[in-house]
Design a protein around this motif. Structure first.
Motif, short mmCIF file in Angstrom:
data_model
loop_
_atom_site.label_atom_id
_atom_site.label_comp_id
_atom_site.label_asym_id
_atom_site.label_seq_id
_atom_site.Cartn_x
_atom_site.Cartn_y
_atom_site.Cartn_z
N ALA A 88 36.13 53.46 32.50
CA ALA A 88 36.16 52.88 33.84
C ALA A 88 37.34 53.41 34.65
CB ALA A 88 36.21 51.35 33.76
N VAL A 89 38.50 53.56 34.01
CA VAL A 89 39.67 54.10 34.72
C VAL A 89 39.41 55.52 35.16
CG1 VAL A 89 42.07 54.84 34.41
CG2 VAL A 89 41.36 52.59 33.60
N LEU A 90 38.87 56.34 34.25
CA LEU A 90 38.65 57.76 34.58
C LEU A 90 37.57 57.95 35.64
CD1 LEU A 90 38.90 59.29 31.01
CD2 LEU A 90 40.63 59.25 32.80
N THR A 91 36.44 57.25 35.50
CA THR A 91 35.38 57.39 36.50
C THR A 91 35.80 56.76 37.82
OG1 THR A 91 34.22 55.46 35.64
CG2 THR A 91 33.52 57.63 34.82
N GLY A 92 36.59 55.69 37.76
CA GLY A 92 37.12 55.08 38.98
C GLY A 92 38.04 56.02 39.74
N ALA A 93 38.67 56.94 39.01
CA ALA A 93 39.56 57.93 39.63
C ALA A 93 38.79 59.18 40.05
CB ALA A 93 40.67 58.31 38.65
N GLY A 94 37.45 59.15 39.87
CA GLY A 94 36.63 60.25 40.34
C GLY A 94 36.17 61.24 39.28
N ALA A 95 36.51 61.00 38.01
CA ALA A 95 36.04 61.91 36.96
C ALA A 95 34.53 61.76 36.80
CB ALA A 95 36.75 61.62 35.64
N VAL A 102 27.92 56.95 23.45
CA VAL A 102 27.18 57.28 22.23
C VAL A 102 27.77 56.48 21.08
CG1 VAL A 102 26.61 59.13 20.60
CG2 VAL A 102 26.67 59.60 23.06
N GLU A 103 26.89 55.88 20.28
CA GLU A 103 27.34 55.16 19.09
C GLU A 103 27.23 56.09 17.90
OE1 GLU A 103 25.91 51.18 18.43
OE2 GLU A 103 25.54 50.90 20.58
N GLY A 104 28.37 56.54 17.38
CA GLY A 104 28.40 57.38 16.20
C GLY A 104 28.52 56.53 14.94
N ASP A 105 28.54 57.18 13.80
CA ASP A 105 28.66 56.46 12.54
C ASP A 105 29.98 55.70 12.43
OD1 ASP A 105 26.20 57.39 11.72
OD2 ASP A 105 27.03 59.06 10.57
N HIS A 106 31.05 56.27 13.00
CA HIS A 106 32.38 55.69 12.84
C HIS A 106 33.07 55.35 14.15
CE1 HIS A 106 31.98 57.01 8.71
NE2 HIS A 106 31.67 58.22 9.16
N GLU A 107 32.40 55.63 15.27
CA GLU A 107 33.07 55.45 16.55
C GLU A 107 32.07 55.28 17.68
OE1 GLU A 107 31.35 59.18 16.78
OE2 GLU A 107 32.71 58.67 15.17
N LEU A 108 32.61 54.79 18.79
CA LEU A 108 31.92 54.86 20.08
C LEU A 108 32.57 56.01 20.82
CD1 LEU A 108 31.94 51.12 21.23
CD2 LEU A 108 30.00 52.41 20.34
N ARG A 109 31.77 56.82 21.54
CA ARG A 109 32.37 57.93 22.26
C ARG A 109 31.66 58.16 23.59
NH1 ARG A 109 29.70 60.51 17.80
NH2 ARG A 109 28.05 61.90 18.53
N ALA A 110 32.40 58.73 24.51
CA ALA A 110 31.89 59.10 25.82
C ALA A 110 32.79 60.21 26.33
CB ALA A 110 31.89 57.92 26.78
N ALA A 111 32.33 60.91 27.35
CA ALA A 111 33.12 62.03 27.86
C ALA A 111 33.02 62.11 29.37
CB ALA A 111 32.65 63.34 27.22
N VAL A 112 34.03 62.73 29.96
CA VAL A 112 34.02 63.09 31.38
C VAL A 112 34.34 64.58 31.45
CG1 VAL A 112 34.72 60.80 32.17
CG2 VAL A 112 36.48 62.52 31.70
N TRP A 113 33.97 65.19 32.56
CA TRP A 113 34.21 66.62 32.74
C TRP A 113 35.60 66.86 33.30
CZ3 TRP A 113 31.25 69.43 30.06
CH2 TRP A 113 29.90 69.11 29.89
N LEU A 114 36.34 67.79 32.69
CA LEU A 114 37.59 68.27 33.27
C LEU A 114 37.31 69.46 34.17
CD1 LEU A 114 40.08 68.25 30.27
CD2 LEU A 114 39.90 66.61 32.12
#
Length: 126
Positions: A88-95, A102-114
């Protein structure tokens, strides 16, 4: 795979010191997003051309395409305590998001573009 040992005539092995990631059109915007996610210490800044960060606990990973955000060739991975809050912080800043959570076996993950092809991947251990 057999262990390879240098011979006496072989040069001394090098030391991996940095990973350079091409960020177009310049490094400033990518640096702003990275600063929001991980606040790494800047060691060198050369205008918009080059920014180097101190990363004492950095792991370099070679990943199959299935482990990377779609269309990413490089991913800088940041462990976060709360994935949804960080996103939310990153997308709120425009990322721009690079897909959904994505729910992985050991983690939750998401990405934004640099930058095109360069993702900042966030992950929250379970």
């Amino acid at each position: 795979m057999a262990e390879s040992r240098p011979t006496e005539s072989a040069p001394a092995p090098g030391l991996l010191r940095s990973i350079a990631v091409a960020c177009s059109p310049d490094t400033r915007r990518a640096g702003e997003v990275l600063d929001l996610a991980a606040a790494p210490e800047v060691t060198v800044r050369d205008g918009d051309r080059w920014t180097a960060y101190a990363a004492p606990d950095l792991t370099v990973a070679l990943a199959s395409p299935a482990e990377m955000p779609s269309r990413a060739t490089v991913s800088l991975n940041v462990k976060v305590p709360d994935l949804h809050a960080a996103l939310a912080v990153l997308t709120g800043a425009g990322a721009e998001p690079a897909g959904g959570v994505v729910e992985g076996d050991h983690e939750l993950r998401a990405a934004v573009w640099l930058s095109p092809g360069v993702a900042l991947s966030l992950y929250q251990p379970r």
